[in-house]
Design a protein around this motif. Sequence first.
Motif, PDB file in Angstrom:
ATOM      1  N   ALA A 285       0.821  -1.216   0.000  1.00  0.00           N
ATOM      2  CA  ALA A 285       0.000   0.000   0.000  1.00  0.00           C
ATOM      3  C   ALA A 285       0.852   1.262   0.000  1.00  0.00           C
ATOM      4  O   ALA A 285       0.321   2.373  -0.104  1.00  0.00           O
ATOM      5  CB  ALA A 285      -0.929  -0.007   1.217  1.00  0.00           C
ATOM      6  N   GLY A 286       2.174   1.108   0.109  1.00  0.00           N
ATOM      7  CA  GLY A 286       3.058   2.255   0.065  1.00  0.00           C
ATOM      8  C   GLY A 286       3.600   2.701   1.405  1.00  0.00           C
ATOM      9  O   GLY A 286       4.274   3.735   1.481  1.00  0.00           O
ATOM     10  N   PHE A 287       3.327   1.944   2.467  1.00  0.00           N
ATOM     11  CA  PHE A 287       3.898   2.288   3.762  1.00  0.00           C
ATOM     12  C   PHE A 287       5.408   2.046   3.736  1.00  0.00           C
ATOM     13  O   PHE A 287       5.876   1.039   3.194  1.00  0.00           O
ATOM     14  CB  PHE A 287       3.285   1.415   4.864  1.00  0.00           C
ATOM     15  N   THR A 288       6.154   2.968   4.323  1.00  0.00           N
ATOM     16  CA  THR A 288       7.590   2.749   4.481  1.00  0.00           C
ATOM     17  C   THR A 288       7.804   1.640   5.513  1.00  0.00           C
ATOM     18  O   THR A 288       6.870   1.260   6.227  1.00  0.00           O
ATOM     19  CB  THR A 288       8.296   4.021   4.969  1.00  0.00           C
TER      20      THR A 288
ATOM     21  N   GLU B  48      -3.949   6.056   7.244  1.00  0.00           N
ATOM     22  CA  GLU B  48      -4.008   6.473   5.842  1.00  0.00           C
ATOM     23  C   GLU B  48      -3.487   7.888   5.678  1.00  0.00           C
ATOM     24  O   GLU B  48      -2.746   8.185   4.726  1.00  0.00           O
ATOM     25  CB  GLU B  48      -5.456   6.379   5.350  1.00  0.00           C
ATOM     26  N   LEU B  49      -3.839   8.764   6.600  1.00  0.00           N
ATOM     27  CA  LEU B  49      -3.333  10.128   6.567  1.00  0.00           C
ATOM     28  C   LEU B  49      -1.816  10.151   6.716  1.00  0.00           C
ATOM     29  O   LEU B  49      -1.105  10.859   5.995  1.00  0.00           O
ATOM     30  CB  LEU B  49      -3.994  10.951   7.674  1.00  0.00           C
ATOM     31  N   ALA B  50      -1.305   9.337   7.661  1.00  0.00           N
ATOM     32  CA  ALA B  50       0.150   9.272   7.867  1.00  0.00           C
ATOM     33  C   ALA B  50       0.845   8.707   6.637  1.00  0.00           C
ATOM     34  O   ALA B  50       1.941   9.149   6.265  1.00  0.00           O
ATOM     35  CB  ALA B  50       0.445   8.420   9.094  1.00  0.00           C
ATOM     36  N   ARG B  51       0.219   7.735   5.986  1.00  0.00           N
ATOM     37  CA  ARG B  51       0.808   7.135   4.784  1.00  0.00           C
ATOM     38  C   ARG B  51       0.933   8.168   3.666  1.00  0.00           C
ATOM     39  O   ARG B  51       1.971   8.226   2.979  1.00  0.00           O
ATOM     40  CB  ARG B  51      -0.071   5.972   4.308  1.00  0.00           C
ATOM     41  N   LEU B  52      -0.068   8.985   3.511  1.00  0.00           N
ATOM     42  CA  LEU B  52      -0.055   9.982   2.456  1.00  0.00           C
ATOM     43  C   LEU B  52       0.942  11.099   2.709  1.00  0.00           C
ATOM     44  O   LEU B  52       1.441  11.750   1.786  1.00  0.00           O
ATOM     45  CB  LEU B  52      -1.466  10.582   2.284  1.00  0.00           C
ATOM     46  N   GLN B  53       1.270  11.316   3.972  1.00  0.00           N
ATOM     47  CA  GLN B  53       2.195  12.378   4.340  1.00  0.00           C
ATOM     48  C   GLN B  53       3.655  11.930   4.297  1.00  0.00           C
ATOM     49  O   GLN B  53       4.556  12.748   4.436  1.00  0.00           O
ATOM     50  CB  GLN B  53       1.855  12.906   5.728  1.00  0.00           C
ATOM     51  N   ASN B  54       3.890  10.621   4.149  1.00  0.00           N
ATOM     52  CA  ASN B  54       5.270  10.103   4.136  1.00  0.00           C
ATOM     53  C   ASN B  54       5.701   9.739   2.712  1.00  0.00           C
ATOM     54  O   ASN B  54       4.883   9.433   1.877  1.00  0.00           O
ATOM     55  CB  ASN B  54       5.358   8.859   5.028  1.00  0.00           C
TER      56      ASN B  54
END
Length: 222
Positions: free
Chosen positions: A130-133, A216-222
């Motif tokens: 999903a794109g999480f670091t 989800e918000l944190a994912r989009l900000q990273n």
Amino acid sequence: MSNRGVANKRIPLSGERVLHAAVAFADQNGIGSLTMRKLGESLGVEAMSLYNHVTNKEELLDGMVDTVFNEIELPSEDNEWKTAMRIRAMSTRQALSRHSWAITLMQSRTSPGSATLRHHNAVLGCLRNAGFTIEMTAHAFSLIDSYIYGFAQQESSLPFEGAEIPAEVAEVFAKQLLPMEYPHLTEFAVEHVLRPGYDYGMEFEFGLDLILDGLELARLQN
């Protein structure tokens, strides 16, 4: 020997059968009551026969935990990550509701089985895809599981079983309230918890969705 023991003895013993019997025993009697002797009795065999299928009780516990993990629905690659993780979280809570003894064991075993490893790998893969670091994946995994297991632990300690509070339990609790001394607790109980149709499980879904939205918000900000 009881009729049940005779019937059980006719069925060939196997590792899978031993594990399922151990899970059923713990469900009914609690994990603290499980011994090799009692498990053997439930299967209609001598305890020594069990050691042909499990080396010792520690291996038995590892296998029981793996059996529970095998009941949990894995995150599907066909779903968006939040949907996949929500389904997995709901499935985990349901499994822990069936096997409350497993709550403290599922994160503490040091020799995980294939179902356990497959489960964790699928969760991590869902987050990474999903794109999480890597760092955010660790944060998300820890946060979600802390919530699931913590809620399950709290739910298992409630003084009733099932979704809704039984009328007799509600009546006893209501009689103990002193509105003048505990106004906010009284309001919370009377206007929310003790109302007909209240389901404690709804609190789980509300909190879970908040966590997933925040991630989800944190994912989009990273």
